[in-house]
Design an enzyme around this catalytic site. Sequence first.
Site, mmCIF file in Angstrom:
data_model
loop_
_atom_site.group_PDB
_atom_site.id
_atom_site.type_symbol
_atom_site.label_atom_id
_atom_site.label_comp_id
_atom_site.label_asym_id
_atom_site.label_seq_id
_atom_site.Cartn_x
_atom_site.Cartn_y
_atom_site.Cartn_z
ATOM 1 N N ARG A 5 37.596 20.016 56.792
ATOM 2 C CA ARG A 5 37.834 18.774 57.906
ATOM 3 C C ARG A 5 37.460 19.950 59.136
ATOM 4 N NH1 ARG A 5 43.574 17.946 61.346
ATOM 5 N NH2 ARG A 5 42.394 17.959 63.802
ATOM 6 N N ARG B 33 63.402 21.886 65.955
ATOM 7 C CA ARG B 33 62.920 22.052 64.374
ATOM 8 C C ARG B 33 61.524 20.823 64.034
ATOM 9 N NH1 ARG B 33 67.261 23.802 61.932
ATOM 10 N NH2 ARG B 33 66.925 26.478 62.136
ATOM 11 N N HIS C 108 36.332 23.648 78.054
ATOM 12 C CA HIS C 108 36.196 24.048 76.357
ATOM 13 C C HIS C 108 35.010 23.095 76.166
ATOM 14 C CE1 HIS C 108 37.362 23.667 72.018
ATOM 15 N NE2 HIS C 108 37.131 22.477 72.353
ATOM 16 N N HIS D 88 32.571 24.945 68.256
ATOM 17 C CA HIS D 88 33.527 25.861 67.738
ATOM 18 C C HIS D 88 33.772 27.063 68.026
ATOM 19 C CE1 HIS D 88 34.070 21.779 68.441
ATOM 20 N NE2 HIS D 88 35.527 21.699 69.047
ATOM 21 N N HIS E 184 34.055 28.971 70.881
ATOM 22 C CA HIS E 184 35.458 29.963 71.595
ATOM 23 C C HIS E 184 35.247 31.531 71.841
ATOM 24 C CE1 HIS E 184 38.269 27.682 68.481
ATOM 25 N NE2 HIS E 184 38.054 26.554 69.888
ATOM 26 N N LYS F 229 36.311 10.856 63.313
ATOM 27 C CA LYS F 229 37.365 11.947 63.206
ATOM 28 C C LYS F 229 38.749 10.837 61.941
ATOM 29 C CE LYS F 229 40.476 14.945 65.528
ATOM 30 N NZ LYS F 229 40.523 16.596 66.767
ATOM 31 N N GLU G 199 43.002 20.895 57.164
ATOM 32 C CA GLU G 199 42.036 21.667 57.277
ATOM 33 C C GLU G 199 41.932 22.459 56.221
ATOM 34 O OE1 GLU G 199 40.483 22.511 61.300
ATOM 35 O OE2 GLU G 199 39.198 24.493 60.298
ATOM 36 N N LYS H 49 46.431 18.498 65.585
ATOM 37 C CA LYS H 49 46.271 20.414 65.716
ATOM 38 C C LYS H 49 47.105 20.361 67.132
ATOM 39 C CE LYS H 49 42.283 21.701 63.373
ATOM 40 N NZ LYS H 49 40.777 22.427 63.327
ATOM 41 N N ASN I 263 34.481 21.750 63.943
ATOM 42 C CA ASN I 263 34.790 22.621 64.568
ATOM 43 C C ASN I 263 33.214 22.759 65.060
ATOM 44 O OD1 ASN I 263 36.436 23.521 65.324
ATOM 45 N ND2 ASN I 263 37.752 24.277 63.323
ATOM 46 N N GLU J 185 31.683 16.542 72.607
ATOM 47 C CA GLU J 185 32.987 16.442 71.494
ATOM 48 C C GLU J 185 32.181 15.310 71.416
ATOM 49 O OE1 GLU J 185 34.755 18.307 70.193
ATOM 50 O OE2 GLU J 185 35.859 19.625 71.415
#
Lengths: 363, 363
Positions: free
Chosen positions: B240, B120, B264, B247, B251, B226, B236, B142, B244, B184
């Site tokens: 935030r 955890r 990517h 993206h 994606h 960032k 987010e 993330k 993206n 990026e």
Amino acid sequence: METVRIDLGERSYPILIAQDLLEQGATWQHLPKAAAALIVTNDVVAPLYLEKLRRTLSLRYAQVHAVVLPDGEAHKDWQTLNLIFDGLLAHGCDRKTVLFALGGGVIGDMTGFAAASYMRGVPFVQVPTTLLSQVDSSVGGKTAINHPLGKNMIGAFYQPQLVVCDLATLDTLPARELSAGLAEVIKYGPIADMQFFSWLEQNVDALRRRDRAALAHAVKRSVEIKAWVVGQDEKEAGLRAVLNFGHTFGHAMEAGMGYGHWLHGEGVAAGMVMAAELSRRLGLVDEAFAARLRMLIERAGLPVRGAVIDANDNAGRYLELMRVDKKSEAGEIRFVLIDGPGKAVVRAAPDALVREVIDACCA
Amino acid sequence: METVRIDLGERSYPILIAQDLLEQGATWQHLPKAAAALIVTNDVVAPLYLEKLRRTLSLRYAQVHAVVLPDGEAHKDWQTLNLIFDGLLAHGCDRKTVLFALGGGVIGDMTGFAAASYMRGVPFVQVPTTLLSQVDSSVGGKTAINHPLGKNMIGAFYQPQLVVCDLATLDTLPARELSAGLAEVIKYGPIADMQFFSWLEQNVDALRRRDRAALAHAVKRSVEIKAWVVGQDEKEAGLRAVLNFGHTFGHAMEAGMGYGHWLHGEGVAAGMVMAAELSRRLGLVDEAFAARLRMLIERAGLPVRGAVIDANDNAGRYLELMRVDKKSEAGEIRFVLIDGPGKAVVRAAPDALVREVIDACCA
């Protein structure tokens, strides 16, 4: 209706305790709005309560999906967890979708971890249908799955929005599972509240007969103690570990026999006897206390002797498995012990003494 | 050495940017004490930097273990994640063990999710060795793995203790991956800082030549932007999402072609061209801006046309895949668009217009 609040700042939430909460619209009125809900349950609980819950949630959510998992601790693994993700994605569930865990501790732990991880976190609700999950696992935000090398090794601290303990669902619980739940109820006595322990000694037969008033009190008092402990120490930096009384030995039994042979509560029951015996040998409690605990556990219909998990080197196998316990540090096992009735302490113990306890307590 | 701080209350941490940080003992001096560290890396990075990192960490941790994963986005899945858990448990790693992610975005995402989930939550450190991971994925917490039905669908928001951007590791980066990282970097211009965009127009050739001063500035400015965005909106809830940009289309390309066909950053590059074109058709930016962005992306050695992911119904397949994007709500795709150069906005767009953009922009 009884309401116990768990106080964790912006992650606070209520635990509702009453008969017939499942079918009442008011139960769900403060939940976040969303296009969809997804109920996760298992093939034993689904025939009993899935349609009832689906019907009442349909009043609030345009779509109510369900994923039915195979029942049992043996399925608390990656493969089964993935069935929840598959269901969420197959139904195009977005980041606002609310998950509902309808079932016992396994369903709650897996649904909670799925909610913590799906799209990095969606809201979820615990709807525990076993005594064990009502009094313990549904409250406090511990979620996890098992790994072949250790129980609950992979998971998250992730709090639900709401916990709904519908006492009516206990009517359908098999007697063996009711007893397993009593193990976690009994636990709260030695670690926190000997008055409650005395009450349990007087009411254990009523609880096993499912006397409604007795069950309501047992659930409420258990949840109050748990809520207080979790409110002090959400992520188990210290105090919270006392809730693991009996679990260090118990987890070793579960892992050693293979998940599913004993119920979790049965391992905890025999584990509490062993932890009390270790406490006694360390001079922390007397034999009268250890005997009193053993007696109550036995009256609850639970095992008071540990399982033999290795015919050749039983104590060695216990020690090996307990070393991967999450409380261990640098290979040193840390036990939850009773430091006088009503007070728990977390500490190490000499291997030789632990071996003696295992040899004395396993049948 | 440049230090950028990411400000998230008790989860704050520094990002160190300089040459040769890996081998300096001072880099690691503020990390939590523990009996063991575990380095997660891949079979491409391991021969280059694993021993160097292991040597320097051995000064701080009594045991330094390593898990070497297969390289590539195609392995960012459950099976590979489990290799990390297997390694942790096989070495008896406890709850204080510190994980080190040595590699690119895939290693960082997987190690971060493993750290979030093992017992955890255990501490972890990002040691990004690609431009893309230095400027973007290692910062902000993330973490995720892919699901066959969608990228980064299963993960956690979980912050590292420290991010170490050793610019010397960029020397060994293949040219194609350097370009992917520039995607990026370029992203930060249209969404937040057109002055930086102008600087990139002047310095893109120097960056591709790996001019050290130029790389240092590009990494620092990217990380500053960032860090500022993440400091405003860690999970987010709103702002935030502008990170993206490119993206949503990207994606869809990655998932549509199968992970690993395009890098990517390549998907993001073509995706930014498409998102800019959608912005233009919605009247948010003019053609001059869209052309300027396209030109810079091309000069960075990146694709400016989207991939054809379905020969029969390309636009339909894009839409289908974009609907499972994490920003979608109730089946409505939400795009990061440019609302005048230097400012991003998240909003929906008519399907018909999106189809036109896909038809116009895919080769």
